[in-house]
Design an enzyme around this catalytic site. Structure first.
Site, PDB file in Angstrom:
ATOM      1  CE1 TYR A 108      58.923 -77.077  47.250  1.00 37.07           C
ATOM      2  CE2 TYR A 108      59.895 -74.890  47.278  1.00 37.07           C
ATOM      3  CZ  TYR A 108      60.038 -76.254  47.217  1.00 37.07           C
ATOM      4  OH  TYR A 108      61.294 -76.812  47.132  1.00 37.07           O
TER       5      TYR A 108
ATOM      6  CG  ASP B 149      57.953 -68.705  51.895  1.00 37.24           C
ATOM      7  OD1 ASP B 149      58.903 -68.010  51.480  1.00 37.24           O
ATOM      8  OD2 ASP B 149      57.882 -69.927  51.714  1.00 37.24           O
TER       9      ASP B 149
ATOM     10  CE  LYS C 260      63.080 -70.009  45.260  1.00 35.57           C
ATOM     11  NZ  LYS C 260      63.921 -71.096  44.750  1.00 35.57           N
TER      12      LYS C 260
END
Length: 397
Positions: free
Chosen positions: A110, A203, A230
């Site tokens: 993801y 990532d 984030k």
């Protein structure tokens, strides 16, 4: 769930229920809600201006420096609005740098909501689903790799090396349920991508706060590019991508005013977000990481003990401060084994925990935060035991 407010490790919903927050804003808040230094930094910058469409005199440099000290592989960095923008741009940068057009990603990986990420996305229960609306040809521009399976991954990369621009990997597979990569797997990716001049992208949008140096520091493996988001924003919208100077130089219009790899972002790296992010990154001290790691290991150990004692196929994955729960008889090590987990049962368990005052993702993934205590973890384990017992899932007492 509609949330009214949060403080520390807790949130209160619209009906006034107090919940221990194991979602932490979708991994944004390792310090919990309303950390004093983050609040103060944000308020101060709001009073001095939210954004100027020009660089702030100090904040961008200070946060870039703080991130580079934690992630030495990030020789140059550019800020974005989100992790989605960061991964999308990093992949475009890899294509521009190599002159190749194909991206390799993990089955179940993801990387946000751009087109490449939505192929074999970990948020989908159907691994073969191709969602509508993608740019025509996207599916054919993506090579899928089996996470944590070294031999098969190397075979695929060797076969496609001539047209592969990048391999992108979450070193902890987040959308699939917090499944850590093995050191052997990440090292194999590093070696084969180096051999074929393929850009290796870590990532670390979710995984950056697992320690002082992210997962790349934990395993001692250096990627070519890293994407962030984030937690680096202190709860406000902020992402970043960075890495090797020779690759990142393609985005610098001063070095090459005619570059076709110009990166522009209206709200990426605005002063308010930089201020909040800098305060949070600075507050993530070694002591804070150690505290969160100890709490999460207490949780994972407690779940394993509970599963053995109650004779249930409940597994727990994760590392450092993140974890995932799975209802499965087989070890959860990749996307396919995660799909074998009984999601209906896990959804019932998550709902049961919610009714006991613990807010988790429906997928039963979660994270601890710095304001939590050992007592909070023990309460969670007690609630989990109650849910398993009262739901009739436990085979023994």
């Amino acid at each position: 769930m509609y949330i009214e407010n949060g403080a520390g490790a807790y949130v209160w919903d619209a009906d006034g229920h107090k919940l221990l927050d194991l979602m932490c804003g979708d991994w944004l808040l390792p310090l919990g809600h309303c950390h004093p230094s983050v609040v103060e930094a944000t308020k101060t910058q709001v009073e001095n201006g939210t954004t100027f469409c020009s660089p702030h005199t100090t904040l961008g440099i200070e946060l870039a420096d703080a991130l580079q000290r934690r992630l030495p592989s990030v020789e140059r960095i550019r800020f974005t609005t989100s992790g989605t923008e960061a991964t999308m741009t990093a992949l475009r940068l890899a294509r521009a740098f190599t002159g190749r057009g194909t991206i390799a990603k993990m089955r179940g990986g993801y990387h946000g909501t751009h087109d490449v990420s939505l192929i074999a996305n970990g948020r989908f229960q159907n691994p073969d689903l191709v969602p509508p609306g993608l740019v025509p040809g996207t599916e054919n521009s993506v090579v899928l790799l089996p996470y944590n399976h070294v031999d098969e991954t190397l075979r695929i990369i060797e076969e496609r090396s001539g047209d592969l621009a990048a391999v992108i990997v979450e070193p902890i597979l987040g959308g699939t349920g917090m499944i850590p990569a093995t050191r052997e797997y990440l090292q194999a990716l590093r070696e084969v991508t180096t051999k074929h001049d393929i850009v290796l992208i870590f990532d670390e949008v979710v995984t950056f706060p697992v320690g002082l140096h992210g997962v790349q520091g934990m395993f001692g493996i250096t990627p070519d590019l890293t994407t962030l988001g984030k937690a680096i924003g202190g709860g406000l919208p902020l992402g970043a991508f960075g890495g090797r100077a020779d690759i990142m130089d393609l985005t610098d219009p001063v070095l090459d005013p005619s570059t076709q790899m110009r990166h522009a972002t209206t709200l990426g790296g605005t002063p308010v977000c930089l201020a909040a992010g800098l305060a949070q990154v600075q507050a993530l001290t070694p002591e804070v990481h150690d505290h969160m790691d100890a709490l999460a290991e207490r949780l994972r150990s407690g779940v394993r003990d509970l599963a053995t004692r109650m004779d249930v196929p409940l597994q727990v994955t994760g590392v450092a401060h993140v974890f995932g729960l799975h209802w499965s008889e087989i070890p959860v090590v990749d996307f396919e084994s995660a799909l074998a987990s009984d999601r209906v049962t896990m959804s019932k368990i998550s709902m049961g925990l919610l009714n006991e005052g613990f807010l988790m993702f429906k997928s039963a993934a979660g994270t601890v935060s710095a304001p939590m205590t050992a007592g909070d973890i023990d309460s969670f384990l007690g609630a989990l035991e109650k849910v398993l017992t009262e739901s009739g899932l436990a085979r023994s007492a």
